[in-house]
Design an enzyme around this catalytic site. Structure first.
Site, PDB file in Angstrom:
ATOM      1  N   HIS A  27       0.748  -1.095   0.124  1.00  0.00           N
ATOM      2  CA  HIS A  27      -0.042  -0.018  -0.063  1.00  0.00           C
ATOM      3  C   HIS A  27       0.759   1.383   0.118  1.00  0.00           C
ATOM      4  CE1 HIS A  27      -2.319  -3.358   1.855  1.00  0.00           C
ATOM      5  NE2 HIS A  27      -3.510  -2.551   1.332  1.00  0.00           N
ATOM      6  N   GLY A 116      -4.019  -3.295  11.355  1.00  0.00           N
ATOM      7  CA  GLY A 116      -4.334  -3.814  10.079  1.00  0.00           C
ATOM      8  C   GLY A 116      -5.746  -4.040   9.988  1.00  0.00           C
ATOM      9  N   HIS A 258      -3.846   3.307  -3.256  1.00  0.00           N
ATOM     10  CA  HIS A 258      -4.437   2.548  -1.901  1.00  0.00           C
ATOM     11  C   HIS A 258      -3.542   1.215  -1.586  1.00  0.00           C
ATOM     12  CE1 HIS A 258      -6.370   1.075   1.427  1.00  0.00           C
ATOM     13  NE2 HIS A 258      -6.351  -0.243   0.881  1.00  0.00           N
ATOM     14  N   GLU A 403     -18.296  -3.706  24.581  1.00  0.00           N
ATOM     15  CA  GLU A 403     -17.381  -5.006  24.548  1.00  0.00           C
ATOM     16  C   GLU A 403     -16.185  -4.929  23.743  1.00  0.00           C
ATOM     17  OE1 GLU A 403     -20.780  -4.755  23.941  1.00  0.00           O
ATOM     18  OE2 GLU A 403     -21.715  -5.368  25.807  1.00  0.00           O
ATOM     19  N   HIS A 465     -29.125 -14.951  25.012  1.00  0.00           N
ATOM     20  CA  HIS A 465     -27.997 -14.745  25.983  1.00  0.00           C
ATOM     21  C   HIS A 465     -27.301 -16.063  26.477  1.00  0.00           C
ATOM     22  CE1 HIS A 465     -29.554 -10.775  26.437  1.00  0.00           C
ATOM     23  NE2 HIS A 465     -29.099 -10.412  27.507  1.00  0.00           N
TER      24      HIS A 465
HETATM   25  C1  LIG Z   1     -11.807  -4.376   9.695  1.00  0.00           C
HETATM   26  C2  LIG Z   1     -11.242  -4.054   8.436  1.00  0.00           C
HETATM   27  N1  LIG Z   1     -12.104  -3.972   7.081  1.00  0.00           N
HETATM   28  C3  LIG Z   1     -11.490  -4.033   6.165  1.00  0.00           C
HETATM   29  C4  LIG Z   1     -10.278  -4.032   5.882  1.00  0.00           C
HETATM   30  C5  LIG Z   1      -9.686  -4.021   4.568  1.00  0.00           C
HETATM   31  N2  LIG Z   1      -9.224  -2.702   4.102  1.00  0.00           N
HETATM   32  C6  LIG Z   1      -7.705  -2.338   4.276  1.00  0.00           C
HETATM   33  S1  LIG Z   1      -7.601  -0.600   4.012  1.00  0.00           S
HETATM   34  C7  LIG Z   1      -9.202  -0.426   3.699  1.00  0.00           C
HETATM   35  C8  LIG Z   1      -9.571   0.879   3.172  1.00  0.00           C
HETATM   36  C9  LIG Z   1      -9.152   1.982   4.319  1.00  0.00           C
HETATM   37  O1  LIG Z   1      -9.360   3.246   3.672  1.00  0.00           O
HETATM   38  P1  LIG Z   1      -8.653   4.162   4.689  1.00  0.00           P
HETATM   39  O2  LIG Z   1      -8.521   4.206   5.982  1.00  0.00           O
HETATM   40  O3  LIG Z   1      -9.056   5.726   3.883  1.00  0.00           O
HETATM   41  O4  LIG Z   1      -7.023   4.157   4.053  1.00  0.00           O
HETATM   42  P2  LIG Z   1      -6.309   4.883   2.544  1.00  0.00           P
HETATM   43  O5  LIG Z   1      -7.216   4.244   1.638  1.00  0.00           O
HETATM   44  O6  LIG Z   1      -6.824   6.250   2.764  1.00  0.00           O
HETATM   45  O7  LIG Z   1      -4.920   4.388   2.702  1.00  0.00           O
HETATM   46  C10 LIG Z   1      -9.966  -1.778   3.746  1.00  0.00           C
HETATM   47  C11 LIG Z   1     -11.381  -1.488   3.457  1.00  0.00           C
HETATM   48  C12 LIG Z   1      -9.544  -4.075   7.054  1.00  0.00           C
HETATM   49  N3  LIG Z   1      -8.212  -4.023   7.032  1.00  0.00           N
HETATM   50  N4  LIG Z   1      -9.937  -4.008   8.186  1.00  0.00           N
END
Ligand SMILES: Cc1ncc(C[n+]2csc(CCOP(=O)(O)OP(=O)(O)O)c2C)c(N)n1
Ligand SMILES: [Mg+2]
Length: 655
Positions: A27, A116, A258, A403, A465
């Site tokens: 990325h 992550g 990205h 939680e 529950h």
């Molecule tokens: C809980 C979760 N859901 C989905 C992802 C997959 N994912 C990784 S980065 C991303 C997009 C994130 O967007 P942003 O925070 O704006 O990062 P940018 O593209 O600006 O670097 C997604 C959906 C993940 N890593 N964690």
């Protein structure tokens, strides 16, 4: 040295795009977009010492937007940490390189948290900021006086856990926490306007945060925003307006940067655009030297701190706590002796409270809490006062109904060090906290999850529950020890084991209903340590081994007695912890579960997984129901009358 901030930032851009290009995966957009804001943070504001990454009074930095991992690898390398080396970076995302796809705390010093899974980094930062204030209340500014910084992306702020964590941070007034938001308005699918139109700054202001805004490429504006954040007594969100992939002339500002390599052509175009003439993985000497020098900024602070520590009469305890060692004389032996002397029919949640009375009196490092179920989880002991905005010295956190936020904050507290967090909710709601439990297991942190109301035994609240599949799901998480103790003595033993496990989380599944005492004999050995042990030996020739956990162990004993009446010798093995049992040698396991005997599992939960130990599985492979507990155990066949015929049938014995 006269190297511009822009040149320093461009070193991050070059390393990031080249490493992603070499790996052909990764990325580049986030590190390139945030290069300037991160450079100013790490060269002018962050208190850290690359020569001693574990310096207890360092600022904590969490890259919540963990996909931008090349940002933190670049920062660690450039400021002079021993690892990663340039070869580690060259091998970004390859087997054996500590520069993994997402930052992993156990691979590199200086990576404070594994991130992550979006959103959890900010929530862990909240936990770190809690731990910092709590320790400051105990040890004073002389020993504990640092900040927690996080960089979060749009995604981190969209996740639900962000709401939980930010709400808690605002409520606790964690002014030492500063979250820098990479406000690039891009996520994977495209512009954030595809999915989001809320006013994030207003949302944070409503949580009680201070909100600042800056232009991510106007260096003085960034400095001003950081200074504002430092000065404000509230937690700060710094909305940093950026362009994803900044520096890539044809791709910047688009989702294309990205999560994919820029491609050779665009990488060359970046070099042109930012005036970077060095080949991949080479940093011009003047820029490298300026970065190194910036990395030394806090060595004086560190030295002065070390002198203060050396002169402190609290030194030994402070060092012990930061090292994560329990006091040498810590023991639950007296507590257990008392339980054996005066056997009590109590719920294991109550037994846990009794154990905690003994634990909290001996361990100043525990911080308890509950997600609004304090009276049900029995997590608060008499000597614990609440940890509040007014008094951070308290050792009990009212997390509210959060939680996931609780479990993630607990991870942050444990990662910070100096404290051992435990937190309670109902076992059914482990589903809400599960992603953080998984991350504590992956991160190898000591957090103890107190999960009560662990079966249909909770009764009238009904199937919403009543956990069924939760135990199986939790047992499937690597490096999580799941305990289901059968009585008060086992509960205390399991607590002792959980506290002794420094490199991973533990979860205690505890009953709401009372259970009879089963362990009546005093002994030096912690019988739960092997995960399973023979609680009752067959009297007649052994044909059956009953393998049970928690509330079903006493039932198993009754079943065994009934089988003996049929001249069928039956062992009862209590198995409070699968994971520990799996760690025993083959001989021990075979002795408990001998080939040739009919092994029968009894647990009021999904049978999923029990097939590995037992050929007859008595469990609950459906949702429960709303009724008094006793009626439910009857209805679902957890009775001697229902179980004995099934065993006789399996043995081919006619009644
Ligand atoms: C809980 C979760 N859901 C989905 C992802 C997959 N994912 C990784 S980065 C991303 C997009 C994130 O967007 P942003 O925070 O704006 O990062 P940018 O593209 O600006 O670097 C997604 C959906 C993940 N890593 N964690
Ligand atoms: Mg974004």
């Amino acid at each position: 040295m006269d190297v511009s901030t822009t040149s320093l930032a461009n070193a991050i851009r070059a390393l990031s795009m080249d490493a992603v290009q070499a790996a052909n995966s990764g990325h580049p957009g986030m590190p390139m977009g945030m290069a300037d804001a991160a450079t100013i943070l790490w060269t002018e504001f962050l208190k850290h010492d690359p020569a001693d990454p574990k310096w207890p009074d360092r600022d904590r930095f969490v890259l919540s937007a963990g996909h931008g991992s090349m940002l933190i690898y670049s920062l660690l390398y450039l400021t002079g940490y021993e690892r990663p080396t340039i070869d580690d970076i060259r091998n970004f995302r390859q087997l054996g390189s500590p520069c993994a796809g997402h930052p992993e705390n156990f691979l590199l010093d200086g990576v404070e948290a594994t991130t992550g899974p979006l959103g959890q980094g900010v929530a862990m930062a909240v936990g770190m900021a809690i731990a910092e204030r709590h320790l400051n209340a105990g040890y004073g500014d002389a020993l504990v006086d640092h900040r927690t910084w996080a960089i979060a992306g749009d995604g981190c702020l969209m996740e639900g856990v962000n709401h939980e964590a930010a709400g808690l941070a605002g409520h606790l007034g964690l002014g030492r926490l500063n979250v820098i938001w990479d406000d690039n308005r891009i996520t994977i699918d495209g512009g954030t306007d595809l999915s989001t139109s809320e006013d994030i700054e207003a949302r944070y202001a409503a949580y009680g945060w201070h909100v600042a805004r800056c232009d991510g490429y106007d260096h003085d504006d960034i400095r001003r925003a950081y200074r504002e954040a430092l000065a404000d007594p509230r937690p700060s969100l710094i909305a940093c307006r950026t362009i994803i992939g900044k520096g890539a002339p044809n791709k910047q500002g688009t989702a294309a940067t990205h999560g994919s390599p820029l491609g050779a052509e665009e990488v060359a175009a970046v070099r042109e655009t930012i005036g970077w003439t060095s080949p991949p993985f080479e940093i011009p000497a003047d820029i490298a030297a300026a970065w190194r020098e910036a990395g030394q900024r806090a060595t004086g602070d560190h030295r002065a701190w070390s002198e203060r520590l050396a002169g402190s009469d609290r030194r030994a305890e402070f060092e012990r706590r930061m090292a994560g060692d329990l006091p040498e004389d810590f023991s639950l032996a007296d507590h257990i002796a008392g339980l054996i002397e005066t056997p009590q029919k109590i719920a294991t949640r109550k037994a846990s409270e009794l154990a905690l009375e003994a634990i909290n009196a001996q361990l100043p490092e525990t911080i308890g809490g509950s997600a609004d179920l304090t009276g049900s989880n029995n997590t608060k002991t008499k000597n614990q006062k609440p940890l509040t905005k007014e008094d951070y010295s308290g050792r009990y956190l009212y997390y509210g109904i959060r939680e996931f936020g609780m479990a993630a904050a607990m991870n942050g507290m444990a990662l910070h060090g100096g404290v051992i967090p435990y937190g309670g909710t109902f076992l059914i709601f482990s589903d809400y906290s599960r992603p953080a439990i998984r991350l504590s297991a992956l991160q190898q942190v000591r957090a103890v999850h107190v999960m009560t109301h662990d079966s249909i035994g909770l009764g009238e609240d009904g199937p919403t529950h009543q956990p069924v599949e939760q135990l199986a799901g939790l047992r499937a998480i690597p490096n999580l020890d799941v305990y289901r103790p059968a009585d008060a003595v086992e509960t205390a033993e399991c607590w002792a084991l959980a506290l002794a496990k420094r490199d991973g989380p533990s979860l205690l599944a505890l009953t709401r209903q009372n259970l009879p005492p089963l362990r009546m004999k005093a002994m030096d050995e912690n019988l739960c340590a092997k995960g399973a042990y023979r609680l009752r030996a067959a009297i007649k020739g052994r044909r059956v081994v009953l393998l049970a956990t928690g509330s079903e162990v006493s039932l198993a004993i009754e079943v065994a007695e009934a089988l003996e009446d049929h001249a069928i010798g039956s062992d009862v093995v209590s198995m409070p912890c699968w994971e520990r049992f799996e760690r025993q040698d083959e001989a021990y396991r075979a002795d408990l579960l001998p080939p040739g005997a009919l092994i029968v599992s009894i647990e009021a939960a999904a049978t999923f997984g029990w097939e590995r130990y037992a050929s007859l599985n008595i469990g609950l492979d459906r949702f429960g129901a709303s009724a008094p507990a006793e009626d439910l155990f009857n209805r679902f066949g957890f009775t001697v009358e229902a179980i004995v015929p099934r065993i006789l049938n399996a043995l081919g014995v006619k009644e």
